[in-house]
Scaffold this motif. Structure first.
Motif, PDB file in Angstrom:
ATOM      1  N   UNK A 402      35.165  36.374  40.859  1.00  0.00           N
ATOM      2  CA  UNK A 402      34.156  37.048  41.672  1.00  0.00           C
ATOM      3  C   UNK A 402      32.809  36.499  41.220  1.00  0.00           C
ATOM      4  N   UNK A 403      32.078  35.872  42.148  1.00  0.00           N
ATOM      5  CA  UNK A 403      30.834  35.236  41.731  1.00  0.00           C
ATOM      6  C   UNK A 403      29.902  36.233  41.033  1.00  0.00           C
ATOM      7  N   UNK A 404      29.264  35.760  39.984  1.00  0.00           N
ATOM      8  CA  UNK A 404      28.431  36.634  39.163  1.00  0.00           C
ATOM      9  C   UNK A 404      27.369  37.361  39.995  1.00  0.00           C
ATOM     10  N   UNK A 405      26.759  36.603  40.901  1.00  0.00           N
ATOM     11  CA  UNK A 405      25.712  37.190  41.734  1.00  0.00           C
ATOM     12  C   UNK A 405      26.236  38.335  42.587  1.00  0.00           C
ATOM     13  N   UNK A 406      27.453  38.126  43.041  1.00  0.00           N
ATOM     14  CA  UNK A 406      28.035  39.113  43.927  1.00  0.00           C
ATOM     15  C   UNK A 406      28.359  40.372  43.143  1.00  0.00           C
ATOM     16  N   UNK A 435      50.773  40.619  37.778  1.00  0.00           N
ATOM     17  CA  UNK A 435      50.353  40.706  36.366  1.00  0.00           C
ATOM     18  C   UNK A 435      48.978  40.078  36.169  1.00  0.00           C
ATOM     19  N   UNK A 436      48.782  38.900  36.756  1.00  0.00           N
ATOM     20  CA  UNK A 436      47.478  38.232  36.654  1.00  0.00           C
ATOM     21  C   UNK A 436      46.399  39.091  37.308  1.00  0.00           C
ATOM     22  N   UNK A 437      46.757  39.661  38.458  1.00  0.00           N
ATOM     23  CA  UNK A 437      45.779  40.485  39.170  1.00  0.00           C
ATOM     24  C   UNK A 437      45.368  41.693  38.324  1.00  0.00           C
ATOM     25  N   UNK A 438      46.343  42.263  37.607  1.00  0.00           N
ATOM     26  CA  UNK A 438      46.031  43.389  36.730  1.00  0.00           C
ATOM     27  C   UNK A 438      45.008  42.971  35.672  1.00  0.00           C
ATOM     28  N   UNK A 442      41.348  44.511  34.973  1.00  0.00           N
ATOM     29  CA  UNK A 442      40.999  45.093  33.674  1.00  0.00           C
ATOM     30  C   UNK A 442      39.797  44.386  33.070  1.00  0.00           C
ATOM     31  N   UNK A 443      39.765  43.070  33.254  1.00  0.00           N
ATOM     32  CA  UNK A 443      38.648  42.299  32.731  1.00  0.00           C
ATOM     33  C   UNK A 443      37.337  42.693  33.422  1.00  0.00           C
ATOM     34  N   UNK A 447      33.822  44.308  32.069  1.00  0.00           N
ATOM     35  CA  UNK A 447      32.508  43.702  32.321  1.00  0.00           C
ATOM     36  C   UNK A 447      31.553  44.697  32.963  1.00  0.00           C
ATOM     37  N   UNK A 448      32.099  45.620  33.715  1.00  0.00           N
ATOM     38  CA  UNK A 448      31.250  46.611  34.385  1.00  0.00           C
ATOM     39  C   UNK A 448      31.034  47.838  33.490  1.00  0.00           C
ATOM     40  N   UNK A 449      31.441  47.704  32.244  1.00  0.00           N
ATOM     41  CA  UNK A 449      31.269  48.800  31.283  1.00  0.00           C
ATOM     42  C   UNK A 449      32.020  50.053  31.686  1.00  0.00           C
ATOM     43  N   UNK A 450      33.150  49.879  32.301  1.00  0.00           N
ATOM     44  CA  UNK A 450      33.927  51.040  32.728  1.00  0.00           C
ATOM     45  C   UNK A 450      35.189  51.183  31.877  1.00  0.00           C
TER      46      UNK A 450
END
Ligand SMILES: Nc1nc2c(ncn2[C@@H]2O[C@H](COP(=O)(O)OP(=O)(O)OP(=O)(O)O)[C@@H](O)[C@H]2O)c(=O)[nH]1
Ligand SMILES: [Mg+2]
Length: 506
Positions: A402-406, A435-438, A442-443, A447-450
């Motif tokens: 997912x592009x950083x800007x987005x 599995x990859x999608x999970x 999670x990553x 990154x969104x501090x959640x």
């Protein structure tokens, strides 16, 4: 004319080229050096049908045959025909050697050489010949007449990943393109140890793609990796096609889907930010870049405006967004006063989040087999069996790279997630790469501090893996298995969610 051309070319000791229109009118005269000529960009000239409507005649001084570079010019500029006039040592025309493109590969060849003729004996039926050729090109795909604004794309992925990863990522690009109503004509996957920094692909491979583009009548190249401004420029200059990357494709989908005022503002902002560094490119490259897809802002904003105006617009958008998010904040505070616990659905795009919300709350929000069907967060009240009421929120789906800007653009929308008391991670267990999608989800949550919010896993679409008992047993150890389409299958989920929620709140 041939005689004069040869004489002059010999005297100057330079190649001379003439670009001729179909009517015979001279479009341009090019003087090169002894070894070659440099054809100016022709992007301002509109193609006549599939071919460019231009024929190049140029001299060769050392008796060389039509070269590979000549063939590349023929292909990349989509010339009607390319002819070489060999000049003898005394400055006289020897013979004229011509080559033109073919609508189908014949014995692996995409062009055909004509028998050399003496210029004086040249048939004067060139126009007829070209019309017949053009007709052959279009006849091949009748019924697929290019409609106005239609995007017919070739998808290209150059990857250093493993074959399996690369194929799966390309398959996702196809899904993205289809979700944006783009016609996918062909996909090209090239695995390399290192990516060519200038063209991404090798030049030979790019030439193959151009041949396919011509034969399939494609008008768009979509790259699976983010292209930097100079890469976009070299590939567009070289190929005379519209070129976009994965990020622009995602932005374009978002531009189509955003419904709320805030969503629209955010997407437009992300689009402009993405455009800005790419504006230094030459004008024609820019207009190609902004011609169709990638340029369709949610508003009527034409992106063919200069940098300064984009900056002005960005400043205005920032102000408006501030205002809108303040309103949303107030709305949220009001909601907080009602003190309903919040349960937020998160997950990879197309996992079934909206479907789950619909089934649980008997709503009818858009859920479809498209990537990023949901952009704007939606909330509905949900009553648990044991009389507990919560607010259920549906959110935008996640995707890898997912592009950083987005991500930043959606941070405001994703702020909603910060309010959640419980995250429900919806997983499409019928997808071979779930599995990859999970991991991607999670990553991104981290990154969104959640990462600190409690999260329960829900494995969706189990109806599709009914014959795979082992997988089912596996995932049932990690979370709840459901089929969002089937209300009856949701009972265990509701019980579990209520239990977890009860623990969190007390
Ligand atoms: N077979 C099957 N299909 C499902 C199930 N749940 C959802 N789907 C389908 O999966 C597709 C995607 O569902 P959505 O609910 O739009 O997915 P989403 O997670 O909201 O996707 P985005 O909004 O794009 O992020 C739709 O075509 C649904 O009908 C299920 O349990 N079984
Ligand atoms: Mg959705």
């Amino acid at each position: 004319m041939a005689r004069g051309l040869c004489q002059l070319s010999a005297e100057l000791n330079r190649q001379i080229g003439i670009l001729l229109q179909r009517s015979g009118k001279v479009e341009a005269v090019i003087v090169g050096d002894f070894k070659g000529i440099l054809i100016p960009t022709l992007s301002h000239i509109r193609s006549r049908g599939r071919l460019k409507g231009l024929r190049l005649v140029h001299t060769h001084l050392a008796g060389e045959d039509i070269s590979d570079e000549d063939l590349m010019d023929l292909l990349f500029l989509r010339l009607d025909m390319l002819s070489v006039l060999k000049v003898t040592d005394d400055g006289l025309p020897e013979r004229l050697y011509s080559v033109h493109l073919l609508p189908d590969s014949r014995d692996g060849k995409n062009w055909e050489f004509l028998p050399p003729v003496h210029p004086a004996n040249q048939e004067d039926s060139f126009e007829e010949f070209i019309h017949a050729l053009e007709h052959e090109f279009t006849r091949k795909d009748q019924g697929t007449v290019l409609e106005k604004g239609e995007d017919r794309a070739i998808l290209v992925s150059v990857s250093t990943e493993s074959r399996m990863q690369a194929e799966e990522s390309l398959a996702e690009l196809v899904e993205l393109a289809l979700s944006d109503d783009i016609i996918v004509l062909h996909t090209v996957l090239q695995r390399r140890r290192k990516v060519n920094p200038r063209f991404i692909l090798g030049k030979g491979k790019l030439a193959d793609i151009m041949i396919q583009a011509l034969q399939l009548n494609a008008n768009l190249l979509i790259f699976n990796q983010e292209l930097n401004p100079s890469q976009i420029r070299s590939i567009t200059d070289y190929s005379e096609m519209r070129v976009i990357d994965r990020t622009q494709l995602i932005l374009d989908i978002f531009a189509h889907r955003a419904l709320s005022r805030e969503g629209k503002l955010q997407v437009e902002m992300a689009q402009l930010k993405y455009m800005l560094p790419r504006l230094s490119s030459r004008d024609d490259a820019l207009s190609r870049l902004t011609g169709g897809i990638g340029a369709r802002g949610p508003g009527e904003t034409k992106l063919e405006i200069d940098r300064r105006r984009i900056n002005d617009r960005l400043a205005r958008l920032t102000r408006e967004l501030k205002k809108v998010s303040k309103e949303r904040y107030q709305r949220r505070s009001r909601r907080r006063k009602k003190e309903l616990p919040v349960l937020s659905l998160v997950g990879y795009t197309n996992a079934g989040k909206s479907t789950l919300l619909n089934t649980l709350t008997k709503s009818k929000i858009v859920a479809e087999d498209k990537l990023f069907a949901t952009l704007d967060p939606t909330s509905r009240r949900l009553r648990f069996p044991q009389d507990m009421e919560v607010l259920l929120t549906d959110t935008v789906g996640f995707i890898r790279h997912l592009p950083a800007d987005l991500l930043q653009a959606f941070s405001a929308t994703l702020e909603e997630l910060e309010e959640a008391d419980l995250l429900v991670h919806v997983i499409d267990v019928s997808n071979p790469v779930f599995r990859e999608q999970m991991l991607v989800v999670e990553d991104l949550l981290r990154k969104l501090d959640l990462g600190a919010i409690p999260c329960m896993k829900v494995f969706n679409k189990v109806d599709r893996i009914a014959d795979n008992g082992r997988l089912l047993a596996d995932v049932e150890r990690e979370g709840v298995a459901i089929s969002a389409l089937d209300a009856k299958s949701l009972t265990p989920f509701l019980q579990r969610a209520q239990q977890v929620m009860g623990k969190i709140l007390h």
